[in-house]
Enzyme design. Structure first.
Site: not given
Ligand code: BGP
Length: 501
Positions: A126, A171
């Protein structure tokens, strides 16, 4: 609507660099995100929806509080916890020498989860590589594939007995676009050649992990019917004007890059055209290895994890020349032949993310029709500036509405024949956010970062989820009893002191 099946997975998701802390403990060495948060430390003025880059040395301290958190998860009633183990904690120095203290931590954490009726659902990668691996070339190099095989082998053999659902990565799209095509996240390559190389080696790594998964099954470390999947954050494409042929064409182009590029390799066993066009354009034929392409074809994955936060309204480039007022500036995803636009008529979060739950069920059907694999929502959640009430809990009715509306779409999709096996919301407790630091909160459970105690406290949404899980059913949006959930959170916070320390 029909209730959820009895064996449906109700889960929460998180990730080691965002929650774990203990970054200098237990024999661990630094990784990309340690270096990035140290080098780019920045705290914007309070209350601004700006990017906060704060320390992750301690984060939400899951490293010391995993037993308490497992008990809180039991209180919620979840039966799954999606977690990514930290590579640098398991292999702190090189790709061969395992850190026994590191792997023991994950054994203890997984044991605590299982003892509280929660199935650990591990993600191998991740976004966070050890610095020793970054020095060898990181995700855009063959060194990544070699080291990833060892990581997968050790984790399957040591943790395989605790679970039968795994994912190879989270992702690869947001990771490669934000960290290789751009310099927004570590390792900040900002280099199109490195970007396409990263997509190649991450995809091959998925196939290598599948080989190790099958070997671990043969050796009895993992149940024969266990599943290995890949987690992707596809944004279903909606044409800006559904009667306009250019906007419709732009949607097809967007889906080629935002969906096919990241799922076809490990689910269908081959790269889509846009990949081969880029290999030709950037003269990267030398990285392509026929044996690896054969490996990819012969080791496709069993399951699709889907991170659904929002669809994307897509327009053809001609719209940029038209005098249209947008909520946010149009953006592109890899190609400028399709643009993500933000009509002012739509609903957005405080962090400018589009809110359209109905495309979860529509997109779910599209994923099933293209890939014919079981699906699981692996992330869905609302980032918000949560504020505690006078009784020390958060009345996050806005989050209950968001989650209930999205979970209802999963229920509808199942009713329409989509094979969703579970829903895992983002996130269990407040953690470090890559785009918002500790000010952008997503958790069902709050964490006192401000007073540095890191003690936990409930939010009303936690009791909404408990209610849904008990009923195996979502709540009618017109009759959600917010006061009931607020009272339950306050009562729990007042009486169950041992839980909320
Ligand atoms: C996804 C990731 C997570 C998490 C989430 C929310 O893209 O897999 O790790 O962070 O998004 O994103 P953010 O915290 O930037 O709003």
């Amino acid at each position: 609507m029909k209730k959820f099946p009895k064996n449906f997975i109700f889960s929460t998701s998180t990730c080691s660099y965002q929650i774990e802390g203990g970054r200098l403990l237990g024999g661990r060495t630094h990784s990309n995100w340690d270096k990035f948060t140290i080098d780019n430390y920045y705290i914007p003025p309070a209350g601004e929806a700006k990017r906060e880059i704060a320390s992750i040395d301690v984060a939400a301290d899951y490293y010391h509080r995993y037993e308490q958190d497992a008990v809180i998860m039991k209180e919620i009633g979840v039966n799954g916890f999606v977690y990514n183990m930290d590579w640098s904690r398991i292999f702190p120095h090189n790709e061969n020498d395992v850190n026994e203290e590191g792997i023991q931590f994950y054994e203890n954490a997984f044991k605590a989860l299982v003892e509280n009726g929660v199935k650990p659902i591990p993600i191998l990668y991740h976004w966070d590589s050890p610095l020793w691996l970054e020095k060898l070339g990181g995700s855009s190099s063959p060194a990544f594939v070699k080291a990833f095989r060892n990581l997968a082998k050790v984790l399957f053999e040591r943790l395989g007995k605790y679970t039968d659902i795994w994912y190879v990565s989270d992702e690869n799209s947001s990771y490669t676009t934000s960290a290789y095509l751009d310099d927004y996240n570590p390792p900040q390559k900002n280099d199109e050649k490195e970007f396409w190389k990263a997509i190649y080696y991450l995809s091959i790594s998925g196939a290598v992990a599948k080989e190790e998964f099958d070997k671990a099954k043969q050796k009895g470390f993992i149940a024969k019917d266990a599943l290995l999947g890949i987690d992707h954050d596809w944004c279903p494409a909606i044409p800006y004007d559904k009667n306009d042929k250019d906007d419709l064409k732009a949607c097809d182009i967007f889906n080629e890059y935002n969906l096919h590029l990241y799922l076809d390799p490990n689910i269908l066993g081959e790269f889509p055209n846009c990949f081969w066009e880029a290999i030709k354009k950037f003269k990267l034929e030398n990285i392509i290895n026929q044996a690896e392409l054969k490996q990819l074809k012969e080791n496709t994955l069993d399951l699709i994890g889907w991170n659904y936060y929002r669809p994307a309204i897509i327009a053809s480039p001609k719209r940029l020349k038209q005098d249209i007022k947008w909520h946010n500036d149009p953006a592109f995803f890899i190609t400028k032949d399709a643009w993500i636009v933000f009509p002012t008529t739509e609903k957005y979060t405080a962090w400018k993310w589009l809110i359209k739950p109905e495309y979860l069920s529509i997109g779910g059907m599209d994923l099933q029709n293209r890939y014919h694999k079981p699906l699981m929502i692996l992330e869905n959640g609302l980032g918000y500036f949560d504020v505690k009430n006078n009784n020390g809990i958060v009345e996050d009715n806005y989050r209950i509405d968001y989650l209930n509306d999205h979970l209802k779409e999963v229920q509808l999709a199942i009713e329409n024949g989509v094979n969703f096996i579970g829903y895992s919301l983002w996130t269990y407790c407040d953690i470090f956010s890559p785009s918002g630091g500790y000010r952008k909160k997503y958790g069902l459970v709050g964490v006192n970062f401000e007073d540095k105690t890191l003690s936990r406290y409930p939010k009303a949404s936690m009791y909404w989820y408990k209610d849904v899980i008990n009923k195996l059913d979502t709540i009618d949006s017109k009759s959600i009893d917010y006061q009931k959930y607020i009272k339950q959170a306050q009562e729990s916070f007042k009486t169950k002191k041992s839980l909320w320390k």
